[in-house]
Design a protein around this motif. Structure first.
Motif, PDB file in Angstrom:
ATOM      1  N   LYS B  39      32.739  58.213  47.570  1.00  0.00           N
ATOM      2  CA  LYS B  39      31.446  57.956  46.950  1.00  0.00           C
ATOM      3  C   LYS B  39      31.187  56.485  46.681  1.00  0.00           C
ATOM      4  O   LYS B  39      30.049  56.070  46.518  1.00  0.00           O
ATOM      5  CB  LYS B  39      31.399  58.636  45.573  1.00  0.00           C
ATOM      6  N   HIS B  40      32.248  55.711  46.585  1.00  0.00           N
ATOM      7  CA  HIS B  40      32.075  54.338  46.117  1.00  0.00           C
ATOM      8  C   HIS B  40      32.358  53.312  47.200  1.00  0.00           C
ATOM      9  O   HIS B  40      33.151  53.547  48.104  1.00  0.00           O
ATOM     10  CB  HIS B  40      32.999  54.076  44.923  1.00  0.00           C
ATOM     11  N   PHE B  41      31.716  52.176  47.028  1.00  0.00           N
ATOM     12  CA  PHE B  41      31.876  51.072  47.970  1.00  0.00           C
ATOM     13  C   PHE B  41      33.346  50.741  48.228  1.00  0.00           C
ATOM     14  O   PHE B  41      33.780  50.636  49.363  1.00  0.00           O
ATOM     15  CB  PHE B  41      31.142  49.847  47.427  1.00  0.00           C
ATOM     16  N   LEU B  60      25.774  50.656  55.190  1.00  0.00           N
ATOM     17  CA  LEU B  60      25.281  51.514  54.113  1.00  0.00           C
ATOM     18  C   LEU B  60      23.776  51.353  53.971  1.00  0.00           C
ATOM     19  O   LEU B  60      23.038  52.327  53.785  1.00  0.00           O
ATOM     20  CB  LEU B  60      25.984  51.165  52.799  1.00  0.00           C
ATOM     21  N   LYS B  61      23.324  50.118  54.088  1.00  0.00           N
ATOM     22  CA  LYS B  61      21.889  49.869  54.003  1.00  0.00           C
ATOM     23  C   LYS B  61      21.149  50.600  55.123  1.00  0.00           C
ATOM     24  O   LYS B  61      20.122  51.240  54.905  1.00  0.00           O
ATOM     25  CB  LYS B  61      21.644  48.356  54.079  1.00  0.00           C
ATOM     26  N   GLU B  64      21.113  54.306  54.532  1.00  0.00           N
ATOM     27  CA  GLU B  64      20.120  54.645  53.523  1.00  0.00           C
ATOM     28  C   GLU B  64      18.732  54.652  54.173  1.00  0.00           C
ATOM     29  O   GLU B  64      17.950  55.576  53.973  1.00  0.00           O
ATOM     30  CB  GLU B  64      20.159  53.572  52.429  1.00  0.00           C
ATOM     31  N   LYS B  71      21.630  56.279  47.466  1.00  0.00           N
ATOM     32  CA  LYS B  71      22.393  55.419  46.569  1.00  0.00           C
ATOM     33  C   LYS B  71      21.872  55.676  45.162  1.00  0.00           C
ATOM     34  O   LYS B  71      20.677  55.613  44.910  1.00  0.00           O
ATOM     35  CB  LYS B  71      22.085  53.982  46.989  1.00  0.00           C
ATOM     36  N   GLN B  72      22.797  55.981  44.250  1.00  0.00           N
ATOM     37  CA  GLN B  72      22.389  56.208  42.867  1.00  0.00           C
ATOM     38  C   GLN B  72      23.339  55.467  41.964  1.00  0.00           C
ATOM     39  O   GLN B  72      24.425  55.069  42.392  1.00  0.00           O
ATOM     40  CB  GLN B  72      22.502  57.703  42.506  1.00  0.00           C
ATOM     41  N   GLU B  73      22.957  55.366  40.729  1.00  0.00           N
ATOM     42  CA  GLU B  73      23.939  54.788  39.825  1.00  0.00           C
ATOM     43  C   GLU B  73      24.740  55.910  39.180  1.00  0.00           C
ATOM     44  O   GLU B  73      24.222  56.990  38.906  1.00  0.00           O
ATOM     45  CB  GLU B  73      23.282  53.833  38.820  1.00  0.00           C
ATOM     46  N   VAL B  81      28.168  52.434  41.522  1.00  0.00           N
ATOM     47  CA  VAL B  81      27.191  52.959  42.463  1.00  0.00           C
ATOM     48  C   VAL B  81      27.792  54.167  43.174  1.00  0.00           C
ATOM     49  O   VAL B  81      28.976  54.151  43.517  1.00  0.00           O
ATOM     50  CB  VAL B  81      26.813  51.876  43.497  1.00  0.00           C
ATOM     51  N   TYR B  83      27.282  56.667  46.458  1.00  0.00           N
ATOM     52  CA  TYR B  83      26.606  57.004  47.708  1.00  0.00           C
ATOM     53  C   TYR B  83      26.831  58.485  47.983  1.00  0.00           C
ATOM     54  O   TYR B  83      27.969  58.947  47.991  1.00  0.00           O
ATOM     55  CB  TYR B  83      27.177  56.182  48.855  1.00  0.00           C
TER      56      TYR B  83
END
Lengths: 136, 136
Positions: B39-41, B60-61, B64, B71-73, B81, B83
């Motif tokens: 889930k994370h970078f 990732l961009k 998206e 992408k959420q917080e 972040v 994903y």
DNA sequence: CTGGATCCCAATAGATACTG
DNA sequence: CAGTATCTATTGGGATCCAG
């Protein structure tokens, strides 16, 4: 030279797949060969998306090296070259079919006729067998 | 910027697929997200194949933008972040499964346990449902 | 003519260092 | 932790050339 994929796929099937056709063109060439039955350099060169001849040559070389295509001389014309899919390439048809179904669901522009999609969904194995048939 | 694929896919599902993940990394990121539940970078950054942070960010961009990831917080930690795969990405699981079967057949080094492969082959739909379950 | 190879420039990839 | 910035190396791609 043939494109280099430094990704080490040892042990991972998805990485193996990414290595085999994780680029913009290989999948499209596969489409031309598997789905549209193209055999010759110039036929492939004229695909809709417009591949450059050097890129096509390099991809064909790579696909030969990775065992997706074999290059033979045309029995009917000694000067002509024929590229044909190997068993390994033909075995990608199930994945291609899933991609077609996926794209047809998520891309409003895909123009695959609804009845063809329905037929595929009704009996995937049969659809795949029909796609393979011309190569057997 | 996000990678540009000049290939025009209008009307062709395979070209649409090639546009979405026709590069070395997108498919691998998808693997990490869909199959390994990352889930994370930083989790993605540490994938076996060693992706560079700028490349990961750019992919990732792109993913998206093409609607494969959102992408959420992180609700548990505002600075983190998350994903997550969209429905569109989850719908790729059937294709992924076919790729796994394909690679397992043609790559001697793939280490997918034989019994897992057998289970998948016995009931693909069920295997896919199980893979999806954590995201529902 | 078919199947490429070469050249050259533009665009992308990638390693590493750095930052809010 | 999640990215940018920067700089260099590779690759992509169009045009053209060449061999069988």
């Amino acid at each position: 030279m043939t494109p280099k994929y430094k990704v080490d796929h040892t042990g991972c099937p998805i990485a193996f797949a990414a290595e085999a056709f994780g680029d913009k063109w290989t999948l499209l060439i596969l489409r031309e060969v598997l789905l549209f039955k193209k055999k010759h350099f110039d036929e492939l060169l004229s695909m809709r998306e417009g591949i450059a001849s050097n890129i096509l040559a390099s991809r064909l070389k790579g696909m030969e090296a990775s065992g997706l295509l074999v290059k033979q001389e045309d029995p009917a014309n000694g000067r002509r070259v024929i590229y044909s899919p190997t068993e390994k390439a033909l075995d990608l048809l199930p994945a291609c079919v899933e991609l077609i179904l996926w794209a047809s669901k998520h891309d409003p522009e895909t123009g695959v006729p609804a009845d063809m999609l329905a037929r595929i969904r009704r009996n995937r194995a049969k659809a795949i067998r029909e796609m393979r048939a011309p190569f057997d």
